[in-house]
Design a protein around this motif. Structure first.
Motif, PDB file in Angstrom:
ATOM      1  N   PRO A 116      22.602  19.797  -3.268  1.00 55.98           N
ATOM      2  CA  PRO A 116      22.148  19.586  -4.645  1.00 55.98           C
ATOM      3  C   PRO A 116      21.487  18.210  -4.748  1.00 55.98           C
ATOM      4  N   ALA A 117      20.576  18.056  -5.674  1.00 51.56           N
ATOM      5  CA  ALA A 117      19.861  16.779  -5.834  1.00 51.56           C
ATOM      6  C   ALA A 117      20.831  15.626  -6.069  1.00 51.56           C
ATOM      7  N   ASN A 118      21.946  15.890  -6.731  1.00 50.98           N
ATOM      8  CA  ASN A 118      22.921  14.845  -7.036  1.00 50.98           C
ATOM      9  C   ASN A 118      24.138  14.890  -6.098  1.00 50.98           C
ATOM     10  N   HIS A 119      23.975  15.449  -4.900  1.00 51.37           N
ATOM     11  CA  HIS A 119      25.076  15.555  -3.934  1.00 51.37           C
ATOM     12  C   HIS A 119      25.565  14.155  -3.543  1.00 51.37           C
ATOM     13  N   ALA A 125      24.309  13.104   5.888  1.00 47.75           N
ATOM     14  CA  ALA A 125      24.040  12.122   6.941  1.00 47.75           C
ATOM     15  C   ALA A 125      23.260  10.928   6.382  1.00 47.75           C
ATOM     16  N   LYS A 126      22.368  11.183   5.433  1.00 48.56           N
ATOM     17  CA  LYS A 126      21.594  10.110   4.789  1.00 48.56           C
ATOM     18  C   LYS A 126      21.480  10.426   3.304  1.00 48.56           C
ATOM     19  N   PRO A 127      21.528   9.416   2.444  1.00 51.50           N
ATOM     20  CA  PRO A 127      21.487   9.670   0.998  1.00 51.50           C
ATOM     21  C   PRO A 127      20.194  10.331   0.536  1.00 51.50           C
ATOM     22  N   GLU A 128      19.083  10.130   1.225  1.00 46.88           N
ATOM     23  CA  GLU A 128      17.809  10.720   0.790  1.00 46.88           C
ATOM     24  C   GLU A 128      17.710  12.226   1.076  1.00 46.88           C
ATOM     25  N   ASN A 173      21.590  15.629  11.040  1.00 48.75           N
ATOM     26  CA  ASN A 173      20.351  14.929  10.765  1.00 48.75           C
ATOM     27  C   ASN A 173      19.316  15.998  10.472  1.00 48.75           C
ATOM     28  N   LEU A 174      18.571  15.828   9.425  1.00 52.00           N
ATOM     29  CA  LEU A 174      17.519  16.796   9.131  1.00 52.00           C
ATOM     30  C   LEU A 174      16.215  16.047   8.979  1.00 52.00           C
TER      31      LEU A 174
END
Length: 187
Positions: A116-119, A125-128, A173-174
């Motif tokens: 979700p956008a607010n996960h 793995a990374k906030p972005e 990682n994506l």
């Protein structure tokens, strides 16, 4: 002085010495038991890089186009990675948990998901990565099918079911591809 029994009979002593040598030689020459060998059934599932490119191109042409269109032209993630050590560690964790719980025929399914956008940032793995699709690994076991009627009713054959007592794994990682990246190559 009393003579020990073995020395009274020289042939018994020599026989005992020979037996000890044979046993010692056998124990030293016996190879250690084999470690857990890796199943090589994966070899039947290997594909060429050309085959991988075909799959990537088909996804780009179909599914990814729909995703990009629904994201107002912004790309979604296209590939995901775990290190070999992470994968080996997770596989070992699943094996140990399954053994402790006496679960047989264990496997791992790879599920698609989307943050979700607010996960929460600490659950990625990374906030972005919020708002991007991801994958997660789910431990599974073969369903125990009891009869042909049950299989027909479910419409399934040898389906796996998730093991709720063993934790899934994510935090992969994506890579959301940059706009400048060609959508037609595997990188």
């Amino acid at each position: 002085m009393k003579t020990p029994f073995l020395f009274k009979n020289l042939s018994s002593f020599i026989g005992m010495l020979a037996l000890c040598l044979v046993v010692f030689t056998y124990v030293r020459c016996t190879p250690p038991p084999p470690e857990n060998t890796v199943d090589d059934s994966y070899k039947k599932k290997l594909i060429t890089h050309d085959d991988a490119q075909i799959l990537f191109d088909e996804y780009t042409r179909t599914n990814n186009k729909v995703l990009a269109d629904s994201r107002n032209g912004n790309p979604d993630s296209r590939w995901y990675s775990f290190t070999i050590e992470e994968m080996e560690g997770y596989i070992q964790y699943v094996k140990e948990q399954a053994k402790e719980q006496n679960i047989k025929n264990v496997g791992i399914k790879i599920y698609m998901g989307k943050y979700p956008a607010n996960h929460p940032a600490n659950k990625m793995a990374k906030p972005e990565f919020g708002g991007y699709q991801t994958i997660f690994l789910m431990p599974t076991a073969k369903k125990q099918v009891t009869s042909d009627a049950t299989m027909k009713r479910r419409g399934a054959t040898e389906e796996d079911e998730k093991i709720e007592s063993i934790q899934p794994m994510n935090m992969t990682n994506l890579s959301p591809p940059p706009n400048s990246l060609s959508a037609n190559s595997l990188n």
